[in-house]
Design an enzyme around this catalytic site. Structure first.
Site: not given
Length: 399
Positions: A48, A74, A235, A244, A274
């Site tokens: 990633g 990706f 979240y 998580k 952000v």
């Protein structure tokens, strides 16, 4: 073509090649300004690696401690008449800068959840590096194709138990709205854990270990966010929080295995920033706009690159065993969670309206930062230049 930002929902559908490269070079300059990390990693795999915290990790490894890096992502390449994704241009910019300094950099563009991708990376490590001494896991994907069955599983950004209602920012119209999100069912919770939990990280670590490509003292880290009571319902107490928590479970399991070779695995809890991922979560744009205003005023604001530089320098590679919380996590959200910051946050949250949003928050800064993710609004870039969207670099294509 002359490339301008085109926003649809919480995504910018265009990206600027020169702007993305400039953004990468700014991050590289920051890392270099902090000086060399003497005992930093030397051979690093980032899963990633093309945007956000993953890209920041690759930059810190390469330009902070001269590491050879393999990046997995990706992303979509561009063509003469169509722009590619920001992550493609970021990775091209990184590759170019690394090669200029004689640093080894290889990239793999493919589905990181697939066995094929894992095998490709293992072959690359064996061929070029022998072993790696750091693994960074920083995937943010809404879907996962299960490697054994081919089943496509989708994550859900939802609360658990009851509907979530809160003031939120409509970033297209620049007005406050009420966000209402219905709660997840059991299947959606389980699917979100499958996509965004620790299962795939474990598959990667097991595959790397079985292939014999993990060096002694290898450090493995995955990234998480916990946040505060303002964001918990959507979240940490929602589907994402369950995923998580599963990442925490995986970290302990991986850590137990790595201890045998003097290594360690951690979840690093990072601050809100952000990113393309955070902009998709209701309430986050408003919360981030508020917290940025406060932290900038206090001189403790950090973006991805500053956070990861601090993680490497003060936690993972400081020369001593890092402090962890009661769940064995590294906490880099410590400044954001300071009482003075959060109390001011709550005060602003209670008085926010359409008329005072720019005065009480850093919404303008949020919007500028969002556009920078896609290469827009960087100094020294000619945005009237006629450019091709096609940028080639050294990448193994599995797509």
């Amino acid at each position: 073509m002359i490339i301008k930002p085109k926003i649809r929902g919480f995504i910018c559908t265009t990206a600027h090649p020169a702007g993305c490269e400039a953004n990468v070079r700014e991050q590289i300059a920051y890392v270099k300004s902090r000086g060399e990390l003497k005992n930093g990693p030397k051979k690093v795999l980032v899963i990633g690696a093309s945007t956000g915290y993953g890209l920041a990790s690759r930059i810190n490894a390469a330009f902070g401690s001269g590491a050879a890096t393999i990046g997995v992502f990706f992303e979509k390449p561009g063509s003469e008449a169509k722009t590619g994704s920001a992550g493609w241009y970021n990775s091209a910019g990184f590759d170019k800068a690394a090669k200029e300094e004689g640093l080894y950099a290889k990239s793999v563009n493919g589905d990181a959840f697939s066995n094929e991708c894992r095998q490709t990376v293992i072959d690359l490590i064996k061929q070029d590096l022998g072993q790696i001494d750091m693994v960074v896991y920083s995937l943010a994907s809404p879907v996962r194709k299960m490697p054994e069955t081919g089943e496509v599983v989708r994550s859900a950004l939802k609360p658990i138990g009851e509907p979530y209602k809160s003031v939120a920012l409509d970033t297209n119209k620049d007005v406050l709205v009420e966000a209402v999100v219905e709660p997840a069912n059991e299947q959606e919770i389980a699917d979100t854990v499958k996509v965004m939990g620790g299962q795939d990280w474990q598959l990667w670590m097991d595959a790397l270990e079985e292939a014999g490509v993990l060096a002694d003292n290898v450090q493995a880290v995955a990234y998480s966010y916990i946040g505060t009571d303002l964001t918990w319902p959507i979240y940490w107490h929602g589907t994402l929080g369950k995923a998580k928590e599963d990442l925490d479970r995986a970290a302990l399991a991986i850590d137990q295995k790595l201890k045998a070779k003097g290594g360690a695995a951690y979840v690093a809890v990072l601050k809100s920033v952000v990113t393309q991922a955070s902009s998709a979560i209701p309430v986050m744009p408003l919360y981030i706009s508020i917290v940025f205003k406060i932290m900038k005023a206090q001189g403790i604001h950090e973006g991805c690159i500053e956070q990861i530089q601090r993680l490497f320098a003060t936690k993972l590679y400081s020369g001593t065993a890092p402090d962890t919380d009661e769940k064995h996590r590294l906490r880099l959200d410590d400044w954001e969670l300071r009482d003075d910051v959060q109390n001011t946050c709550r005060e602003i949250w209670a008085q926010i309206n359409d008329n005072n949003i720019n005065e009480l928050t850093d919404y303008l800064g949020y919007k500028a930062e969002f556009l920078r993710l896609f290469g827009f609004g960087l100094q020294g870039v000619d945005y009237e230049a006629d450019l091709s969207g096609e940028v080639k670099f050294d990448v193994v294509e599995l797509v």
